[in-house]
Scaffold this active site. Structure first.
Site, PDB file in Angstrom:
ATOM      1  N   PRO A   2       1.392  -0.849   0.292  1.00  0.00           N
ATOM      2  CG  PRO A   2      -0.368  -1.616   2.187  1.00  0.00           C
ATOM      3  CD  PRO A   2       0.401  -1.681   1.160  1.00  0.00           C
ATOM      4  CD  GLU A   3       2.679   3.462  -4.468  1.00  0.00           C
ATOM      5  OE1 GLU A   3       2.700   4.633  -4.616  1.00  0.00           O
ATOM      6  OE2 GLU A   3       3.438   2.949  -5.531  1.00  0.00           O
ATOM      7  CE  LYS A  52       5.401   4.369   0.762  1.00  0.00           C
ATOM      8  NZ  LYS A  52       6.745   4.156  -0.523  1.00  0.00           N
ATOM      9  CG  ASN A 216       8.118   1.104  -8.392  1.00  0.00           C
ATOM     10  OD1 ASN A 216       8.948   2.155  -8.940  1.00  0.00           O
ATOM     11  ND2 ASN A 216       8.070   0.202  -9.008  1.00  0.00           N
ATOM     12  NE  ARG A 309      10.693  -1.641  -5.609  1.00  0.00           N
ATOM     13  CZ  ARG A 309       9.545  -1.088  -4.732  1.00  0.00           C
ATOM     14  NH1 ARG A 309       9.913  -0.260  -3.431  1.00  0.00           N
ATOM     15  NH2 ARG A 309       7.963  -1.251  -4.992  1.00  0.00           N
TER      16      ARG A 309
END
Length: 319
Positions: A2-3, A52, A216, A309
């Site tokens: 989850p962002e 977060k 991301n 990433r």
DNA sequence: CATCGATGTTGAG
DNA sequence: TCAACCTCGATGG
């Protein structure tokens, strides 16, 4: 994971359904048994999200800090309020902000919790109704929070620990600004944090000490919306562009918190909006679209690894 | 049904 | 820089 937007939504869920009554805190899985014992029987008085991370304050001034990491999720059940979900996720059961009809055929006695179940992770969805109360823990539940009418099960978190108020302050102090915590004042901090670094802006947006809550997906989409080259060093990004980036992040975060989804393409209406909400693949400008034509210029979207990433961008539009 | 990859962070080397 | 953490939807057979 989850962002930032989902963590704010989860914090809101706790504020609505768990602040007030004493909470039975346990660790069905066992890995949080000691921590659970320190919180058990106390009431939750506040629920906060920063970036977060989520923090629940109990009435004896200890806090539960949770970071969901890559796979963490909260499963809520019982008499809970569910926000509007997309057509694909709601299953026809959500009207306004209440789930209706869940108890219409219920054999449960009056006063028993509703049977609604909601999973909150990187996406949200209603699950099959409960058959028993309280529900038996399924799988490795690190911590269970149980009130007379609602239950929340946490599984797979990166972090789950008891903190003192001082430790909470120290954790938050290490984080960059969050638009929903710092408001417009966060803008100057963000600009300063970026401008002093000779590191690619694409990497800085993912650095939680620079700005909190971006992951991301939002990273890739914010950079495209700004038409900004992910590899440009932070110190070389014009200040006005950084201010626009911050304001756009504030905007997208607000949209995410309200809708529960990362809707990063503006101006969608009607069927286009429904399609974007229903399909993850039709939702973004560049994220997860390697080789697909750029929605603006048709150039194939590029993908490369940046600090471990996957980074997605349009090599023609982003300069 | 097996395998892969993922919206993230941490700590070891 | 990389493996580990530990879950689950997507994908392929």
């Amino acid at each position: 994971m989850p962002e930032g937007h989902s963590v704010h939504r989860i914090a809101r869920q706790f504020a609505r359904s768990f602040v007030g009554p004493p909470v039975q805190v346990s660790s069905p899985q066992g890995r949080f048994a000691q921590g659970a014992a320190r919180l058990d029987g106390h009431a939750i008085v506040e629920s906060r999200a920063v970036g977060k991370q989520m923090f629940l304050e109990f009435d004896h001034h200890l806090w539960l800090r949770v970071h969901l990491g890559m796979y963490g999720a909260w499963d809520f059940a019982g008499d809970i309020v569910v926000d509007a979900l997309s057509p694909a996720e709601r299953g026809g059961r959500v009207t306004g902000d209440r789930v209706v009809g869940a108890n219409e055929d219920s054999p449960w006695s009056i006063g028993a919790p509703r049977r609604t179940r909601l999973r909150m992770a990187e996406s949200e969805k209603l699950q099959p109704e409960l058959q028993e109360w309280p529900p038996a823990p399924v799988g490795a539940v690190r911590v269970r929070l149980l009130t007379p009418v609602a239950v929340a099960d946490l599984r797979g978190p990166t972090a789950c620990e008891v903190q003192t108020a001082e430790e909470v302050d120290a954790t938050i102090a290490k984080l960059g600004p969050d638009p929903l915590v710092d408001g417009p004042a966060g803008e100057d901090v963000f600009v300063e944090n970026v401008r002093k670094r000779n590191v690619a802006i694409g990497q800085l947006l993912m650095d939680q000490e620079v700005v909190a809550g971006i992951g991301n997906v939002y990273r890739a989409e914010l950079l495209f919306r700004a038409r900004l080259d992910p590899y440009r060093p932070g110190k070389d990004v014009p200040v006005e562009l950084l201010r626009e980036l911050w304001r756009d992040w504030s905007y997208l975060l607000g949209v995410g918190v309200e809708t529960g989804q990362m809707l990063t393409m503006d101006g969608l209406t009607g069927e286009d909006l429904d399609r974007a909400k229903a399909s993850r693949d039709d939702r973004h400008w560049v994220y997860h679209r390697t080789g697909e034509p750029c929605r603006v210029c048709g150039t194939p979207i590029a993908m490369a690894e940046m600090a471990g990433r996957n980074l997605y961008w349009c090599p023609k539009d982003q300069t």
